[in-house]
Scaffold this active site. Structure first.
Site, PDB file in Angstrom:
ATOM      1  CD  GLU A  49      32.374  38.482  44.416  1.00 49.15           C
ATOM      2  OE1 GLU A  49      31.777  39.110  43.511  1.00 49.15           O
ATOM      3  OE2 GLU A  49      33.528  38.050  44.276  1.00 49.15           O
ATOM      4  CG  ASP A  60      29.634  47.542  38.708  1.00 45.92           C
ATOM      5  OD1 ASP A  60      29.932  46.345  38.622  1.00 45.92           O
ATOM      6  OD2 ASP A  60      29.853  48.231  39.722  1.00 45.92           O
ATOM      7  CE1 TYR A 175      35.011  38.502  38.679  1.00 43.38           C
ATOM      8  CE2 TYR A 175      34.005  39.396  40.663  1.00 43.38           C
ATOM      9  CZ  TYR A 175      33.918  39.042  39.341  1.00 43.38           C
ATOM     10  OH  TYR A 175      32.737  39.228  38.653  1.00 43.38           O
TER      11      TYR A 175
END
Length: 284
Positions: A49, A60, A175
């Protein structure tokens, strides 16, 4: 069959689980990123990734935010990242590469231009964190026409109805974010992940990778026992951040090899037992 599908099929036939490391493209430079990609593949990565840095990475945590800032400060761009994937493909034609990031850089390039360039470079899948399924159908069709897999995120708060909608669009793998919050969190609850897998597998026909909170061999093996793939991001980015210049590939390679060996040893252990797993080593 896409490269991603082929890799997961081969792993399933061998009784192995996928290891998916994440790095931020351009941290500390695109030249080092290329070297890291080759090292990750050599160390046992099944899918890479590659994070596309963005100035407002909402999903994030601080570690990957800092990586994005460093990459952008060094001039990393979507065009440069695609060129880096193309350079990677000159030596590696088998390891799947997924671009992971946010909508803005893709919109700035243009969806059609991005799709064509990504396919030409050798990208295999695209995960845009902030592009929901309700708004992505046209893009999914575009990706499919170019042979690229759309990868989606699922979380503990994703409703069953939404899981069903994503199941109609997802290709390659999904994911699953193991916890609510941002990348780099450290309170992984394997029992909660295991319980959630039952609902996810009811709807999904693609492999399930689990990330967020996986930081060492023990947590990687625990997740691999209930999922199809283990995704490790912040811990690897920390390794890059803490390495001396020129040592990034050595340190990242050592860490990923340790995880790969632990996953394989755990898979070889007798049913109902777990292989002894040593703690991850610290960086050099």
């Amino acid at each position: 069959m896409s490269r991603i599908e082929g890799r997961f099929a081969a792993l399933a036939a061998a009784g192995r689980k996928a290891l998916i490391p994440y790095i931020t493209a351009g941290d500390p430079s695109l030249e080092v990123t290329l070297a890291l990609m080759h090292e990750l593949a050599a160390a046992g990565a099944d899918v890479i990734e590659l994070g596309v840095p963005f100035s407002d990475p909402q999903a994030d945590g601080p570690t990957i935010q800092r990586a994005a800032e460093r990459a952008l400060a060094r001039g990393s761009s979507l065009r440069g990242i695609l060129d880096t994937v193309g350079a990677f493909r000159q030596r590696d034609s088998t390891t799947p590469v997924v671009l992971m990031g946010y909508v803005n850089p893709v919109e700035a390039m243009g969806y059609a231009t991005f799709t064509a360039r990504a396919a030409d470079a050798g990208v295999d899948g695209v995960l845009l964190v902030d592009l929901p399924p309700e708004e992505s159908r046209a893009f999914v069709d575009m990706l499919a026409s170019a042979g690229l897999d759309p990868i989606y995120l699922l979380s503990p708060t994703t409703t069953e109805a939404r899981i069903g909608e994503i199941a109609k669009l997802a290709r390659g793998y999904v994911y699953y974010v193991s916890l609510t919050g941002v990348t780099g969190a450290k309170h992984l609850q394997v029992g909660d992940v295991s319980a959630r897998m039952t609902l996810l597998r009811k709807h999904l026909r693609v492999p399930i990778g689990v990330g967020f909170g996986i930081r060492d061999a023990q947590s990687a093996c625990a997740i691999a026992r209930v999922a199809d793939a283990v995704v490790i991001g912040s811990r690897i980015v920390e390794e890059i951040e803490g390495s001396l210049p020129g040592q990034e590939t050595i340190n990242v390679g050592a860490f990923v090899r340790e995880i790969r060996q632990a996953l394989d040893a755990d898979a070889d252990a007798a049913p109902g037992t777990a292989a002894a797993v040593a703690p991850a080593t610290s960086r050099a």
